[in-house]
Write an enzyme that holds these catalytic residues in place. Sequence first.
Site, short mmCIF file in Angstrom:
data_model
loop_
_atom_site.label_atom_id
_atom_site.label_comp_id
_atom_site.label_asym_id
_atom_site.label_seq_id
_atom_site.Cartn_x
_atom_site.Cartn_y
_atom_site.Cartn_z
N ASP A 32 0.84 -1.20 0.00
CA ASP A 32 0.00 0.00 0.00
C ASP A 32 0.88 1.25 0.00
O ASP A 32 1.85 1.33 0.76
CB ASP A 32 -0.88 0.03 1.25
CG ASP A 32 -2.04 -0.94 1.19
OD1 ASP A 32 -2.27 -1.54 0.13
OD2 ASP A 32 -2.73 -1.10 2.22
N LYS A 89 -7.48 1.26 -4.79
CA LYS A 89 -8.61 0.79 -3.99
C LYS A 89 -9.87 1.58 -4.30
O LYS A 89 -9.83 2.81 -4.39
CB LYS A 89 -8.30 0.90 -2.49
CG LYS A 89 -7.34 -0.15 -1.96
CD LYS A 89 -7.25 -0.06 -0.45
CE LYS A 89 -6.19 -0.98 0.11
NZ LYS A 89 -6.57 -2.40 0.01
N GLY A 161 -4.82 -2.73 9.30
CA GLY A 161 -4.43 -1.59 10.11
C GLY A 161 -4.16 -1.89 11.57
O GLY A 161 -3.86 -0.99 12.34
N ARG A 173 -7.12 -20.26 7.07
CA ARG A 173 -7.43 -21.61 7.55
C ARG A 173 -8.88 -21.98 7.21
O ARG A 173 -9.16 -23.14 6.85
CB ARG A 173 -7.17 -21.72 9.05
CG ARG A 173 -5.70 -21.86 9.43
CD ARG A 173 -5.57 -22.17 10.92
NE ARG A 173 -4.22 -22.40 11.34
CZ ARG A 173 -3.57 -23.56 11.26
NH1 ARG A 173 -4.18 -24.61 10.72
NH2 ARG A 173 -2.33 -23.70 11.71
N GLY A 222 -3.26 -7.10 8.66
CA GLY A 222 -2.54 -7.28 9.92
C GLY A 222 -1.14 -7.83 9.78
O GLY A 222 -0.50 -8.17 10.78
N GLY A 243 0.47 -3.08 4.10
CA GLY A 243 0.30 -1.64 4.04
C GLY A 243 0.92 -0.95 5.23
O GLY A 243 2.08 -0.54 5.22
N SER A 244 0.15 -0.86 6.31
CA SER A 244 0.62 -0.18 7.52
C SER A 244 1.88 -0.82 8.07
O SER A 244 2.70 -0.16 8.71
CB SER A 244 -0.49 -0.19 8.58
OG SER A 244 -1.73 0.20 8.05
#
Length: 302
Positions: A32, A89, A161, A173, A222, A243-244
């Site tokens: 990102d 996006k 995030g 999973r 995440g 991203g973050s």
Amino acid sequence: MSEKTDLSELRRGTELVKRGFARMQKGGVIMDVVDAEQARIAEDAGAVAVMALESVPADIRKRGGVARMPDPDIVPEIIDEVSIPAMGKSRIGHTKEAEILESLGVDMIDESEVLTPADDRYHIDKRHFTAPFVCGARNLQEALRRIDEGAAMIRTKGEAGTGDVNQAVHHQRNIKSSIRELVGKSYEERERWARDHEAPAELVHETAEMGRLPVVNFAAGGIATPADAALMMHHGCDGIFVGSGVFGAENPRAMGRAIVEAVNNWDDPDELAQIASNPGKGMKGEANADLSEGEKLQTRGV
């Protein structure tokens, strides 16, 4: 006499071409970015593509309000800055944002739950676009619905995030477990599964016969460290969105390079130990368990 082939149609826009483009990103990291400078950092770090958005997910969480597509003035700058594919996006259900992104020349569109949904009931009909789409999914039925709408790539939703990989693992999973279940079922049982889970039967059968999704399946949501990226590859993902985790880190350049190297060496613990010691401090993060239902982005768009 055979019909004349439309070469322009073959080059761009067909389902085969769109899925082929998505497969070309396999084994890579898509980062990102919010501007051309970040896009340059991502490419230098080894990203296979960049994803343009207004703000990285962690900042979207902090800021609140309505999160929309990236500024149309910024997208061409990002495209011109890098030699790798540039994606963008759009909001769930916002056909016009997607059309604008396609007109600006992005190589792929992410119909993303990270942005504020424009439509609570319907996703974009992606079949009529020439640009391929990627969409998030928490389970197999969501993934197959998005593919039926025209998605050329699926990614886990995770919980963007947060810097907590827990939900990305959970979603991957879920998808793999359901596929294993379908492989062992008869035709009639698969038909019943499709009805019970509101999934397109044709894709249910195709997935069972292939033993995997019909399109590439990336991890997202995440992923904040090289070890997180390697873990998702271990769980069978075809590549990584981050991203973050890069631009929220102490040293984005080093973290970006380390995550790319971790994806390339995910099954080599000795190499991973070296990689994980290099990038410096990662983003602070927020545990998924601490989020209220209203704070969770993954529930948007089923």
